[in-house]
Motif scaffolding. Structure first.
Motif, mmCIF file in Angstrom:
data_model
loop_
_atom_site.group_PDB
_atom_site.id
_atom_site.type_symbol
_atom_site.label_atom_id
_atom_site.label_comp_id
_atom_site.label_asym_id
_atom_site.label_seq_id
_atom_site.Cartn_x
_atom_site.Cartn_y
_atom_site.Cartn_z
ATOM 1 N N MET A 158 -5.998 7.239 -14.167
ATOM 2 C CA MET A 158 -4.756 7.400 -13.491
ATOM 3 C C MET A 158 -4.407 6.163 -12.657
ATOM 4 O O MET A 158 -3.739 5.294 -13.149
ATOM 5 C CB MET A 158 -4.963 8.581 -12.603
ATOM 6 C CG MET A 158 -4.030 9.596 -12.320
ATOM 7 S SD MET A 158 -3.257 10.546 -13.447
ATOM 8 C CE MET A 158 -2.018 11.194 -12.744
ATOM 9 N N PHE A 159 -4.847 6.162 -11.384
ATOM 10 C CA PHE A 159 -4.585 4.999 -10.542
ATOM 11 C C PHE A 159 -5.800 4.089 -10.548
ATOM 12 O O PHE A 159 -6.925 4.523 -10.435
ATOM 13 C CB PHE A 159 -4.324 5.431 -9.089
ATOM 14 C CG PHE A 159 -2.982 6.051 -8.880
ATOM 15 C CD1 PHE A 159 -1.843 5.279 -8.947
ATOM 16 C CD2 PHE A 159 -2.859 7.404 -8.624
ATOM 17 C CE1 PHE A 159 -0.597 5.851 -8.738
ATOM 18 C CE2 PHE A 159 -1.627 7.974 -8.420
ATOM 19 C CZ PHE A 159 -0.487 7.200 -8.483
ATOM 20 N N ARG A 160 -5.499 2.838 -10.651
ATOM 21 C CA ARG A 160 -6.572 1.859 -10.543
ATOM 22 C C ARG A 160 -6.714 1.435 -9.094
ATOM 23 O O ARG A 160 -5.840 1.688 -8.260
ATOM 24 C CB ARG A 160 -6.240 0.617 -11.382
ATOM 25 C CG ARG A 160 -6.244 0.886 -12.837
ATOM 26 C CD ARG A 160 -6.133 -0.447 -13.527
ATOM 27 N NE ARG A 160 -5.481 -0.260 -14.816
ATOM 28 C CZ ARG A 160 -4.979 -1.217 -15.518
ATOM 29 N NH1 ARG A 160 -5.014 -2.433 -15.064
ATOM 30 N NH2 ARG A 160 -4.451 -0.979 -16.667
ATOM 31 N N THR A 161 -7.786 0.761 -8.821
ATOM 32 C CA THR A 161 -8.033 0.284 -7.464
ATOM 33 C C THR A 161 -6.954 -0.709 -7.037
ATOM 34 O O THR A 161 -6.481 -0.677 -5.897
ATOM 35 C CB THR A 161 -9.420 -0.383 -7.388
ATOM 36 O OG1 THR A 161 -10.376 0.507 -7.924
ATOM 37 C CG2 THR A 161 -9.769 -0.729 -5.971
ATOM 38 N N THR A 162 -6.519 -1.550 -7.913
ATOM 39 C CA THR A 162 -5.472 -2.535 -7.566
ATOM 40 C C THR A 162 -4.162 -1.842 -7.255
ATOM 41 O O THR A 162 -3.417 -2.284 -6.387
ATOM 42 C CB THR A 162 -5.282 -3.547 -8.714
ATOM 43 O OG1 THR A 162 -4.989 -2.847 -9.908
ATOM 44 C CG2 THR A 162 -6.486 -4.425 -8.876
ATOM 45 N N ASP A 163 -3.852 -0.739 -7.960
ATOM 46 C CA ASP A 163 -2.626 0.002 -7.673
ATOM 47 C C ASP A 163 -2.672 0.571 -6.257
ATOM 48 O O ASP A 163 -1.686 0.494 -5.507
ATOM 49 C CB ASP A 163 -2.430 1.138 -8.679
ATOM 50 C CG ASP A 163 -2.121 0.634 -10.079
ATOM 51 O OD1 ASP A 163 -1.680 -0.537 -10.202
ATOM 52 O OD2 ASP A 163 -2.319 1.397 -11.046
ATOM 53 N N ILE A 164 -3.798 1.130 -5.885
ATOM 54 C CA ILE A 164 -3.943 1.706 -4.555
ATOM 55 C C ILE A 164 -3.843 0.613 -3.486
ATOM 56 O O ILE A 164 -3.178 0.775 -2.459
ATOM 57 C CB ILE A 164 -5.278 2.487 -4.442
ATOM 58 C CG1 ILE A 164 -5.232 3.704 -5.367
ATOM 59 C CG2 ILE A 164 -5.539 2.907 -3.008
ATOM 60 C CD1 ILE A 164 -6.520 4.475 -5.447
ATOM 61 N N VAL A 165 -4.466 -0.512 -3.750
ATOM 62 C CA VAL A 165 -4.405 -1.636 -2.805
ATOM 63 C C VAL A 165 -2.972 -2.129 -2.663
ATOM 64 O O VAL A 165 -2.482 -2.385 -1.557
ATOM 65 C CB VAL A 165 -5.366 -2.767 -3.232
ATOM 66 C CG1 VAL A 165 -5.135 -4.032 -2.417
ATOM 67 C CG2 VAL A 165 -6.798 -2.314 -3.130
ATOM 68 N N LEU A 166 -2.256 -2.274 -3.754
ATOM 69 C CA LEU A 166 -0.867 -2.742 -3.706
ATOM 70 C C LEU A 166 0.024 -1.741 -2.975
ATOM 71 O O LEU A 166 0.931 -2.132 -2.223
ATOM 72 C CB LEU A 166 -0.345 -3.008 -5.112
ATOM 73 C CG LEU A 166 -0.926 -4.246 -5.800
ATOM 74 C CD1 LEU A 166 -0.387 -4.369 -7.222
ATOM 75 C CD2 LEU A 166 -0.579 -5.499 -5.017
#
Length: 118
Positions: free
Chosen positions: A1-9
């Motif tokens: 689903m969400f990647r770590t980079t998506d959450i960081v962004l």
């Protein structure tokens, strides 16, 4: 689903939005303070203008002449006579005290007044 980079962004975007909102809010508060000070300055300038107008009204020669005539007896105001003026040589010398010498830098003007040169 969400990647770590998506959450960081997303976190960066939320942080940027919060920072922008805080900066805008602070700027609006500062602008309100500037406007308040400008209004206060304008009020003070207007007050100064009113006081200057009152001062010039109170110092009109005709008004002062009427007051002088009204209160001559109480104030004992009389025109200055020519013999009331004195020259510098007619003025008494100021007595010189040791405290005057100690308080100053020690330079004395003996010719003019006998006082300490400041």
């Amino acid at each position: 689903m969400f990647r770590t980079t998506d959450i960081v962004l997303i976190m960066v975007m939320v942080s940027a939005a919060a920072f922008t909102y805080k900066t805008k809010h602070d700027a609006e508060n500062q602008l309100a303070e500037v406007r308040r000070l400008q209004n206060q300055i304008a009020f003070e300038k207007d007050s100064i203008d009113v006081l200057n107008a009152d001062w010039s009204l109170l110092n009109q020669p005709s008004r002062l002449q009427r007051l002088k005539e009204t209160f001559t007896e109480e104030l004992q105001l009389y025109p200055v006579q020519p013999y009331q003026f004195a020259t510098i040589s007619e003025l008494p010398r100021r007595p010189l005290a040791i405290e005057d010498l100690i308080a100053g830098d020690g330079l004395i003007d003996e010719i003019a007044t006998g006082s300490i040169i400041q």
